[in-house]
Design a protein around this motif. Structure first.
Motif, PDB file in Angstrom:
ATOM      1  N   THR A  81       0.991  -0.910  -0.401  1.00  0.00           N
ATOM      2  CA  THR A  81       0.358   0.307   0.139  1.00  0.00           C
ATOM      3  C   THR A  81       0.722   1.171   0.306  1.00  0.00           C
ATOM      4  N   PRO A  82       0.203   2.510  -0.156  1.00  0.00           N
ATOM      5  CA  PRO A  82       0.758   3.440  -0.196  1.00  0.00           C
ATOM      6  C   PRO A  82       1.325   4.356   0.719  1.00  0.00           C
ATOM      7  N   ALA A  83       1.189   3.730   2.157  1.00  0.00           N
ATOM      8  CA  ALA A  83       1.058   4.104   3.407  1.00  0.00           C
ATOM      9  C   ALA A  83       2.450   4.403   3.503  1.00  0.00           C
ATOM     10  N   GLY A  84       3.237   3.308   3.476  1.00  0.00           N
ATOM     11  CA  GLY A  84       4.874   3.620   3.732  1.00  0.00           C
ATOM     12  C   GLY A  84       5.636   5.070   3.163  1.00  0.00           C
ATOM     13  N   ASP A 142      -8.703   6.149  -9.824  1.00  0.00           N
ATOM     14  CA  ASP A 142      -9.193   5.257 -10.039  1.00  0.00           C
ATOM     15  C   ASP A 142      -8.690   3.692  -9.574  1.00  0.00           C
ATOM     16  N   ALA A 143      -8.970   2.765  -9.759  1.00  0.00           N
ATOM     17  CA  ALA A 143      -8.293   1.592  -9.477  1.00  0.00           C
ATOM     18  C   ALA A 143      -6.933   1.408 -10.052  1.00  0.00           C
ATOM     19  N   SER A 144      -6.915   1.999 -11.428  1.00  0.00           N
ATOM     20  CA  SER A 144      -5.695   1.284 -12.383  1.00  0.00           C
ATOM     21  C   SER A 144      -4.147   2.379 -11.811  1.00  0.00           C
ATOM     22  N   GLN A 145      -4.538   4.124 -11.441  1.00  0.00           N
ATOM     23  CA  GLN A 145      -3.793   4.364 -10.980  1.00  0.00           C
ATOM     24  C   GLN A 145      -2.932   3.532  -9.561  1.00  0.00           C
ATOM     25  N   MET A 146      -3.643   3.706  -9.129  1.00  0.00           N
ATOM     26  CA  MET A 146      -3.416   2.783  -7.611  1.00  0.00           C
ATOM     27  C   MET A 146      -2.730   0.853  -8.468  1.00  0.00           C
ATOM     28  N   ALA A 147      -3.433   0.268  -8.948  1.00  0.00           N
ATOM     29  CA  ALA A 147      -2.964  -0.968  -9.242  1.00  0.00           C
ATOM     30  C   ALA A 147      -1.559  -0.626 -10.272  1.00  0.00           C
ATOM     31  N   ASP A 148      -0.742   0.723 -11.181  1.00  0.00           N
ATOM     32  CA  ASP A 148       0.378   0.304 -11.456  1.00  0.00           C
ATOM     33  C   ASP A 148       1.420   1.284 -10.755  1.00  0.00           C
ATOM     34  N   GLU A 149       0.945   1.210  -9.364  1.00  0.00           N
ATOM     35  CA  GLU A 149       2.060   1.284  -8.771  1.00  0.00           C
ATOM     36  C   GLU A 149       2.004   0.749  -7.392  1.00  0.00           C
ATOM     37  N   TYR A 150       0.429  -0.069  -6.943  1.00  0.00           N
ATOM     38  CA  TYR A 150       0.682  -1.055  -6.288  1.00  0.00           C
ATOM     39  C   TYR A 150      -0.467  -2.100  -6.268  1.00  0.00           C
ATOM     40  N   PRO A 151       0.245  -3.297  -7.045  1.00  0.00           N
ATOM     41  CA  PRO A 151      -0.945  -3.981  -7.494  1.00  0.00           C
ATOM     42  C   PRO A 151      -2.033  -5.054  -6.650  1.00  0.00           C
ATOM     43  N   SER A 192      -8.958  -4.219  -0.933  1.00  0.00           N
ATOM     44  CA  SER A 192     -10.414  -3.613  -0.355  1.00  0.00           C
ATOM     45  C   SER A 192     -11.453  -3.178  -1.057  1.00  0.00           C
ATOM     46  N   GLY A 193     -11.494  -3.548  -2.218  1.00  0.00           N
ATOM     47  CA  GLY A 193     -12.130  -3.826  -3.346  1.00  0.00           C
ATOM     48  C   GLY A 193     -12.637  -2.163  -3.453  1.00  0.00           C
ATOM     49  N   LYS A 194     -11.757  -0.981  -3.339  1.00  0.00           N
ATOM     50  CA  LYS A 194     -11.976   0.176  -3.837  1.00  0.00           C
ATOM     51  C   LYS A 194     -12.040   0.856  -4.462  1.00  0.00           C
ATOM     52  N   ARG A 195     -12.080   1.399  -5.006  1.00  0.00           N
ATOM     53  CA  ARG A 195     -12.018   2.579  -6.827  1.00  0.00           C
ATOM     54  C   ARG A 195     -10.945   3.643  -6.699  1.00  0.00           C
ATOM     55  N   ALA A 196     -10.869   4.649  -5.161  1.00  0.00           N
ATOM     56  CA  ALA A 196     -10.324   6.239  -5.652  1.00  0.00           C
ATOM     57  C   ALA A 196      -9.785   6.135  -4.148  1.00  0.00           C
ATOM     58  N   TRP A 197      -8.266   6.230  -4.088  1.00  0.00           N
ATOM     59  CA  TRP A 197      -8.208   6.497  -2.259  1.00  0.00           C
ATOM     60  C   TRP A 197      -7.578   8.338  -2.453  1.00  0.00           C
ATOM     61  N   LEU A 231      -9.181   7.755   3.425  1.00  0.00           N
ATOM     62  CA  LEU A 231     -10.485   7.982   2.778  1.00  0.00           C
ATOM     63  C   LEU A 231     -10.708   6.832   1.526  1.00  0.00           C
ATOM     64  N   SER A 232     -11.646   6.568   1.424  1.00  0.00           N
ATOM     65  CA  SER A 232     -11.863   5.263  -0.293  1.00  0.00           C
ATOM     66  C   SER A 232     -12.966   5.741  -0.202  1.00  0.00           C
ATOM     67  N   TYR A 233     -13.170   5.249  -1.584  1.00  0.00           N
ATOM     68  CA  TYR A 233     -13.990   6.120  -1.955  1.00  0.00           C
ATOM     69  C   TYR A 233     -14.955   4.327  -3.140  1.00  0.00           C
ATOM     70  N   ASP A 234     -16.075   4.162  -3.487  1.00  0.00           N
ATOM     71  CA  ASP A 234     -17.053   3.213  -4.139  1.00  0.00           C
ATOM     72  C   ASP A 234     -16.653   3.021  -5.156  1.00  0.00           C
ATOM     73  N   ARG A 235     -15.875   4.672  -5.916  1.00  0.00           N
ATOM     74  CA  ARG A 235     -16.798   4.494  -7.441  1.00  0.00           C
ATOM     75  C   ARG A 235     -15.030   5.173  -7.766  1.00  0.00           C
ATOM     76  N   PRO A 236     -14.532   5.334  -8.793  1.00  0.00           N
ATOM     77  CA  PRO A 236     -13.554   6.929  -9.128  1.00  0.00           C
ATOM     78  C   PRO A 236     -14.283   8.297  -8.774  1.00  0.00           C
ATOM     79  N   ARG A 237     -12.791   8.847  -8.756  1.00  0.00           N
ATOM     80  CA  ARG A 237     -12.839  10.018  -8.165  1.00  0.00           C
ATOM     81  C   ARG A 237     -12.050  10.978  -8.670  1.00  0.00           C
TER      82      ARG A 237
END
Length: 747
Positions: free
Chosen positions: A392-395, A408-417, A423-428, A445-451
């Motif tokens: 996760t990006p916490a560190g 969105d999830a794709s942006q997160m997955a690029d850095e943290y697959p 988590s099943g979330k779509r934006a953070w 803070l997380s979101y169920d859809r892209p934001r």
């Protein structure tokens, strides 16, 4: 003399032959009439819930956003409405300065010139809640004796209305808006002559209701504002006209509604048209005149704070109010649980988030201390990750000190697959919590859809991280001290209770949910011989180490005198003389009960302690009448009367300290009687479960304001005594909360 309060009731009684009156409608009408009679600009009725929490049931003249922010307040909160209920008195705040001095949290979220009154709704059976009235800014700072009496009388009338209702009033999720009895509910069309007058005026004329919605717009709106009247009716100005979406604009509206004073501001209609807005409020709404400004008001440097167009189109007025509200609330958050609940209640709605994970840095790992919107399986997978985790990006945010936003999830997955899958979330929004360069934790803070996070929202969230970091750091320090005090308290209490054939015993000690100091509540169960035992419970005045030390001395003295063979009255008298020799400034209440199974008799002596609860073998429960002597330490030569009662099989005794029955807003004697009744209907079962029921009845939310000690004894020959640890049971923790604190939290 003004005798209007005595001439007519707040509502009209229905005809006997008609349908039963609606208590909610009667309460709404009573509030509207009360606001009108007192000359207030707005008002609300709060009703007491069982938690104990005050719930705003109905409001009149308050913007819905402002009412929603204060819809539920703990009875212990430092607010006028809470003081009115707890102390059963009239509360008056004459100015904004008085409000800031007496109630700084409320003043931070209500920065408008006003006067405020709160009075309890005292009925014949109980205090139902409180009436709150807001007065315009031109109201004198002092309330006259007549005015105080008038408001108090009207509050009692509303309480009688609640007393006489066929069913209890409804506690809504959101406050109802009471109708305006003089104008009817909802905006009506203006009379033709008034409409013609408005149409002849240059510029645009608007009428807003108390919710801020446009109830009338003249034809000039099309030219001046760029919207036809049809496009404006029913809309909020800052939504219908995006270039008005500025926190300062909404603040001017709130100020006009609450203070009832005219106000004005200028704003830029893109691309280059400056408009002047003048607001004229009264009890029914606000009249607005909009005209073209003669020149750019900012050209000479005297730019109005409400002016200007935000080029990035950010809409953060509500967010800024929520952030200010949270900042004020966090100053009062004591433990980590308080911080988590306030973040969940305030931050998630303000930013439209669906999930929250609050983690704290602990021994090189991120331990989840609070969460919301995640399953237990998700939390178990995220808890305890290393600070330098690559999952996760916490560190990364802790190392850099800069927040990270993933749209969105794709942006997160690029850095943290693995993160989206975990988590099943779509934006953070991942916010580092850092105090003086030291990592404290991470808030996600997380979101169920892209934001999309615009620049304004990112700035507000970054500021939020600073507030949370300090609050979490302070809360963890508090919890550490509280745990230390709790361990010390338990070290002074019996680690185990002796076994006496024929008596089943259970005990419980519960520290106050607020406050760092050690309490003075204690209990003991002493085996005198094979067929005789003594039950002791007491409470030392104060909550500090001095009280704890004295508690240890008193408990030791009682134990020594009891095992030496002293009678119950002599045990208390000798312990009292010891306190006189110690020259302590603290007083102690104590109840000593000697249980003789051979003679089938219990002998009770009391030093000013609450009377025990008794359940007879026939199943009836009541409060035992005990003649009490003075508190220990009050008089060196005090004597302590004895009370005897038969000790038959099936008798049950419950000894307790005052923290169980002294509930704010409730009479202690009534609570004690209710507990005795509960004892009578509890039925057979483990004594630990009975203790759970007694505590939950008095404190349904589990947040008791004082220490509680309980010692329950069941006379049932042939069974050995139950081992009692005095430790809180898991059942004391309120269940079913969507947001929880765990010992172990990342996103």
């Amino acid at each position: 003399m003004d005798t209007s309060a005595e001439k007519a009731p707040c509502s009209t009684a229905p005809a006997p032959s008609g349908p039963a009156p609606d208590p909610d409608a009667e309460l709404d009408a009573a509030l509207t009439e009360t606001v009108r009679r007192t000359g207030a600009s707005a008002g609300a009725v709060y009703l007491l819930d069982r938690e104990p929490v005050l719930v705003m049931a109905v409001a009149f003249g308050l913007p819905s956003g402002l009412a929603a922010a204060w819809r539920r307040v703990p009875l212990s909160a430092p607010l006028p409405v809470c003081d009115a209920v707890q102390e059963e008195r009239f509360v008056w705040v004459g100015s904004q300065q008085d409000l800031a001095r007496a109630y700084p949290r409320l003043a931070a979220t209500l920065p408008h010139p006003l006067a405020l009154a709160a009075t309890p709704l005292t009925g014949t059976r109980k205090v139902w809640g409180a009436l709150v009235l807001l007065f315009p800014a031109d109201h004198p700072q002092r309330a006259t004796v007549r005015e105080r009496g008038h408001v108090t009388t009207l509050g009692r009338r509303i309480a009688r209305l609640l007393d006489d209702a066929e069913r209890p009033p409804r506690l809504p999720d959101a406050p109802r808006t009471a109708p305006d009895l003089s104008t009817g509910q909802g905006p009506g069309r203006p009379e033709p002559a008034a409409a013609d007058f408005a149409e002849r005026l240059p510029g645009a004329s608007l009428a807003l209701d108390l919710e801020g919605r446009i109830a009338y717009a003249s034809a000039g709106s099309a030219e001046v504002l760029g919207r036809t009247p049809e496009q404006l009716l029913g809309a909020l100005p800052w939504l219908a006209l995006p270039w008005l979406d500025d926190p300062a604009v909404e603040d001017r509206y709130r100020t006009a509604v609450i203070s009832r004073e005219p106000t004005a501001f200028t704003a830029l209609r893109p691309p280059d048209t400056w408009l002047e807005f003048r607001l004229y409020p009264d009890h029914s709404g606000i009249s607005v005149r909009v005209t073209r400004a003669t020149a750019d008001p900012g050209a000479d440097g005297a730019h109005d704070p409400a002016d200007g167009h935000r080029p990035d189109g950010e809409r953060q007025g509500g967010r800024l109010y929520q952030l200010m509200h949270l900042a004020a609330a966090l100053t009062e958050a004591v433990g980590v649980r308080d911080v988590v609940e306030m973040v969940a209640d305030q931050v998630l709605p303000a930013f439209g988030a669906d999930g929250l994970v609050l983690s704290a840095a602990d021994a090189g790992r991120l331990k989840i201390i609070g969460h919301c919107g995640y399953s237990s399986a998700n939390i178990a997978g995220l808890d305890g990750l290393p600070l330098d985790t690559r999952l996760t990006p916490a560190g990364r945010v802790l190392a850099s000190g800069a927040p990270a936003f993933f749209t969105d999830a794709s942006q997160m997955a690029d850095e943290y697959p693995g993160a989206p899958r975990m988590s099943g979330k779509r934006a953070w929004a991942v916010l580092p919590l850092i105090v003086s360069g030291r990592p404290v934790g991470v808030c996600i803070l997380s979101y169920d859809r892209p934001r999309t996070f615009d620049s304004g929202e990112r700035a507000v969230l970054t500021s939020l991280a600073g507030l949370l970091a300090q609050a979490v750091d302070r809360a963890r320090l508090y919890d550490a001290k509280h745990d230390l005090a709790d361990d010390l308290q338990h070290a002074l209490l019996p680690r185990s209770l002796p076994r006496v054939a024929g008596i089943t015993v259970a005990s419980r000690y519960l520290p106050a949910t607020r406050g760092l100091d050690v309490g003075g509540d204690f209990y003991d169960f002493i085996r005198l011989d094979e067929r005789t035992a003594a039950a002791v419970i007491g409470d030392v005045q104060g909550h500090n180490t001095t009280a704890a030390a004295l508690m240890g001395q008193v408990r030791t003295a009682v134990h020594a005198h009891a095992t030496a063979g002293a009678a119950p009255d002599e045990v208390l008298a000798r312990t009292n003389r010891l306190l006189a020799d110690l020259d302590s400034d603290l007083l102690v209440s104590c109840l000593y009960a000697q249980l003789d199974l051979t003679g089938r008799q219990a002998t009770v002596a009391s030093a000013g302690h609450p009377p025990p609860l008794l359940r007879r073998p026939n199943g009836r429960g009541h409060v035992l009448t005990v003649e009490a002597g003075p508190l220990l330490g009050a008089a060196a030569s005090a004597r302590y009367p004895l009370t005897a009662l038969p000790l038959l099989e099936g008798t049950l005794l419950a000894l307790y300290t005052d923290g169980l029955v002294e509930v704010p807003g409730t009479d202690a004697s009534r609570t004690t009687a209710e507990l005795a009744g509960l004892l009578g209907v509890s039925g057979a079962g483990p004594l630990d479960r009975l203790i759970d029921e007694l505590v939950r009845h008095s404190w349904p939310a589990g947040r008791h304001t004082d220490d509680i000690a309980l010692l329950v004894l069941d006379i049932a020959p042939g069974r050995a005594a139950r081992y009692g640890t005095g430790r809180p049971s898991d059942r004391d923790t309120p269940a079913g909360r969507p947001c929880g604190r765990t010992r172990s939290g990342a996103g």
